[in-house]
Design a protein around this motif. Structure first.
Motif, PDB file in Angstrom:
ATOM      1  N   ALA A 192      14.930  12.037  20.126  1.00 51.36           N
ATOM      2  CA  ALA A 192      16.353  12.109  19.782  1.00 51.36           C
ATOM      3  C   ALA A 192      17.223  11.819  20.999  1.00 51.36           C
ATOM      4  CB  ALA A 192      16.692  13.478  19.218  1.00 51.36           C
ATOM      5  N   ARG A 193      18.382  11.261  20.717  1.00 49.17           N
ATOM      6  CA  ARG A 193      19.446  11.143  21.716  1.00 49.17           C
ATOM      7  C   ARG A 193      20.339  12.367  21.532  1.00 49.17           C
ATOM      8  NH1 ARG A 193      20.850   5.176  19.681  1.00 49.17           N
ATOM      9  NH2 ARG A 193      20.157   6.205  17.766  1.00 49.17           N
ATOM     10  N   VAL A 194      20.544  13.118  22.610  1.00 45.93           N
ATOM     11  CA  VAL A 194      21.105  14.462  22.482  1.00 45.93           C
ATOM     12  C   VAL A 194      22.455  14.588  23.177  1.00 45.93           C
ATOM     13  CG1 VAL A 194      20.745  16.904  23.018  1.00 45.93           C
ATOM     14  CG2 VAL A 194      18.798  15.483  22.338  1.00 45.93           C
ATOM     15  N   VAL A 237      35.887  18.868  17.138  1.00 44.92           N
ATOM     16  CA  VAL A 237      36.139  17.495  16.701  1.00 44.92           C
ATOM     17  C   VAL A 237      35.794  16.514  17.810  1.00 44.92           C
ATOM     18  CG1 VAL A 237      37.922  15.850  16.008  1.00 44.92           C
ATOM     19  CG2 VAL A 237      37.899  18.152  15.027  1.00 44.92           C
ATOM     20  N   ALA A 238      36.194  16.849  19.035  1.00 45.66           N
ATOM     21  CA  ALA A 238      35.935  15.960  20.174  1.00 45.66           C
ATOM     22  C   ALA A 238      34.442  15.791  20.416  1.00 45.66           C
ATOM     23  CB  ALA A 238      36.620  16.501  21.423  1.00 45.66           C
ATOM     24  N   ALA A 239      33.678  16.875  20.305  1.00 43.03           N
ATOM     25  CA  ALA A 239      32.236  16.805  20.548  1.00 43.03           C
ATOM     26  C   ALA A 239      31.534  15.958  19.489  1.00 43.03           C
ATOM     27  CB  ALA A 239      31.644  18.211  20.579  1.00 43.03           C
ATOM     28  N   ILE A 240      31.827  16.237  18.224  1.00 45.38           N
ATOM     29  CA  ILE A 240      31.200  15.479  17.140  1.00 45.38           C
ATOM     30  C   ILE A 240      31.579  14.002  17.246  1.00 45.38           C
ATOM     31  CG2 ILE A 240      31.106  15.167  14.643  1.00 45.38           C
ATOM     32  CD1 ILE A 240      29.688  17.708  15.590  1.00 45.38           C
ATOM     33  N   SER A 241      32.830  13.743  17.537  1.00 43.27           N
ATOM     34  CA  SER A 241      33.310  12.361  17.646  1.00 43.27           C
ATOM     35  C   SER A 241      32.649  11.628  18.811  1.00 43.27           C
ATOM     36  CB  SER A 241      34.830  12.339  17.824  1.00 43.27           C
ATOM     37  OG  SER A 241      35.478  12.912  16.704  1.00 43.27           O
ATOM     38  N   GLU A 242      32.411  12.330  19.906  1.00 41.76           N
ATOM     39  CA  GLU A 242      31.788  11.700  21.068  1.00 41.76           C
ATOM     40  C   GLU A 242      30.369  11.234  20.754  1.00 41.76           C
ATOM     41  OE1 GLU A 242      31.011  10.314  24.972  1.00 41.76           O
ATOM     42  OE2 GLU A 242      32.825  10.607  23.776  1.00 41.76           O
ATOM     43  N   GLY A 286      26.723   5.932  17.471  1.00 43.63           N
ATOM     44  CA  GLY A 286      26.930   5.280  16.187  1.00 43.63           C
ATOM     45  C   GLY A 286      26.458   6.022  14.957  1.00 43.63           C
ATOM     46  N   SER A 287      25.940   7.225  15.137  1.00 43.89           N
ATOM     47  CA  SER A 287      25.517   8.005  13.976  1.00 43.89           C
ATOM     48  C   SER A 287      25.483   9.484  14.347  1.00 43.89           C
ATOM     49  CB  SER A 287      24.136   7.552  13.476  1.00 43.89           C
ATOM     50  OG  SER A 287      23.143   7.825  14.443  1.00 43.89           O
ATOM     51  N   LEU A 288      25.192  10.320  13.371  1.00 40.25           N
ATOM     52  CA  LEU A 288      24.984  11.751  13.605  1.00 40.25           C
ATOM     53  C   LEU A 288      23.939  12.210  12.598  1.00 40.25           C
ATOM     54  CD1 LEU A 288      25.587  14.455  14.920  1.00 40.25           C
ATOM     55  CD2 LEU A 288      27.470  14.763  13.320  1.00 40.25           C
ATOM     56  N   ASP A 289      22.740  12.432  13.088  1.00 40.31           N
ATOM     57  CA  ASP A 289      21.620  12.738  12.207  1.00 40.31           C
ATOM     58  C   ASP A 289      21.276  14.220  12.159  1.00 40.31           C
ATOM     59  OD1 ASP A 289      20.912   9.880  11.650  1.00 40.31           O
ATOM     60  OD2 ASP A 289      20.648   9.891  13.829  1.00 40.31           O
ATOM     61  N   GLN A 304      27.261   8.697   5.816  1.00 41.22           N
ATOM     62  CA  GLN A 304      25.930   8.122   6.020  1.00 41.22           C
ATOM     63  C   GLN A 304      24.993   8.375   4.835  1.00 41.22           C
ATOM     64  OE1 GLN A 304      25.588   9.019  10.853  1.00 41.22           O
ATOM     65  NE2 GLN A 304      24.446  10.254   9.402  1.00 41.22           N
ATOM     66  N   ARG A 305      25.323   9.445   4.076  1.00 38.74           N
ATOM     67  CA  ARG A 305      24.455   9.943   3.017  1.00 38.74           C
ATOM     68  C   ARG A 305      23.092  10.366   3.567  1.00 38.74           C
ATOM     69  NH1 ARG A 305      27.065   9.583  -1.652  1.00 38.74           N
ATOM     70  NH2 ARG A 305      25.223  10.324  -2.798  1.00 38.74           N
TER      71      ARG A 305
END
Length: 279
Positions: free
Chosen positions: A50-52, A90-95, A101-104, A154-155
């Protein structure tokens, strides 16, 4: 290195999160001996590909975690955020989404009790109760809220909330128990509401874990040595030892991975059987 040593140190060869993006809230840790649950999870995720984004209120502690990951060849960025502030969330999730390019995976490793002023209900103040609520329950709810915006688009996605065995067992302090019970209820609700988007939501309920926050805080609070606190805690567990950050991280990895693709809405104990004693 032997297989048993690999497992104890949080190593496997399978790369179960290869290419995925994980945000770990509470990826730093309190000063002291041992490894915190959030740092262990961040390292474990990275070792599995994972990219963390390592998020913590202390940027220095977050950077320590990220540096440990990068030293092993992993991909990690440290990010400063206060879980009690929605703008920081919001800033953390957006970063993470902007950078990769995604959030898994969202891993919510947030929890404060004695360190936040927790006490018996007859002794706790309004300010102390609100402080613990804002971190443990409201903070978890709002990180989920903003992660879900991306995951629904993303579903796909997996959320792992760190609750506590205190939510379902005996615990002497009011705010921590109540807020962690709230995390369990929130987890179940979000799992049901987001299953149609192919998003899974589960919770981990750690029991007595040998982390700096748990042990060092109690050592200071009760004026006992670390060894004394550890001996008392070990004796309460049927397996005769506390867990480690790796024990929590190993379950977090499973729940975040595709191996748990048919598991959602579960609140799972990692407590060495202590709940069976109800003490």
């Amino acid at each position: 290195m032997s297989t048993s040593t690999n497992q104890a140190a949080g190593w496997t060869a399978s790369k179960r999160l290869d290419g995925k993006v994980a945000v770990v809230i509470g990826a730093g840790q309190s000063p002291g001996e041992g490894l915190g649950n959030g740092r262990a999870a961040a390292i474990r995720f990275a070792r599995e590909g994972a990219r963390v984004l390592a998020v913590n209120r202390s940027i220095e502690s977050a950077e320590e975690t990220a540096a440990m990951i990068r030293s092993e060849g992993g991909d990690a960025i440290a990010f400063k955020a206060d879980i009690q502030k929605e703008a920081d969330i919001v800033a953390a999730i957006s970063e993470a989404h902007r950078h990769w390019g995604s959030l898994d995976v969202l891993h919510n490793n947030v929890g404060v009790s004695l360190g936040g002023g927790d006490a018996d209900l007859m002794d706790i103040t309004e300010e102390q109760f609100d402080n613990i609520y804002r971190s443990n329950l409201r903070g978890t709810a709002f990180t989920c809220k903003h992660a879900l915006v991306i995951m629904r688009q993303q579903r796909s996605g997996a959320i792992v909330n760190v609750s506590s065995a205190a939510a379902v067992g005996l615990y002497p302090y009011a705010a921590y128990k109540a807020t962690k019970a709230g995390v369990n209820a929130l987890t179940e609700q979000l799992a049901l509401q987001n299953a149609k988007f192919n998003i899974r939501v589960n919770a981990i309920l750690p029991g007595l874990i040998d982390t700096p926050m748990a042990v060092e805080t109690r050592s200071r609070r009760f004026s006992k040595s670390r060894d004394e606190i550890n001996a008392e805690r070990n004796a309460k567990v049927p397996l005769l030892r506390q867990g480690t950050g790796w024990d929590v991280a190993n379950l977090a990895l499973f729940l975040a991975s595709d191996e748990a693709s048919f598991i959602t809405g579960e609140c799972i104990l990692v407590d060495g059987g202590r709940i069976l004693n109800r003490t």
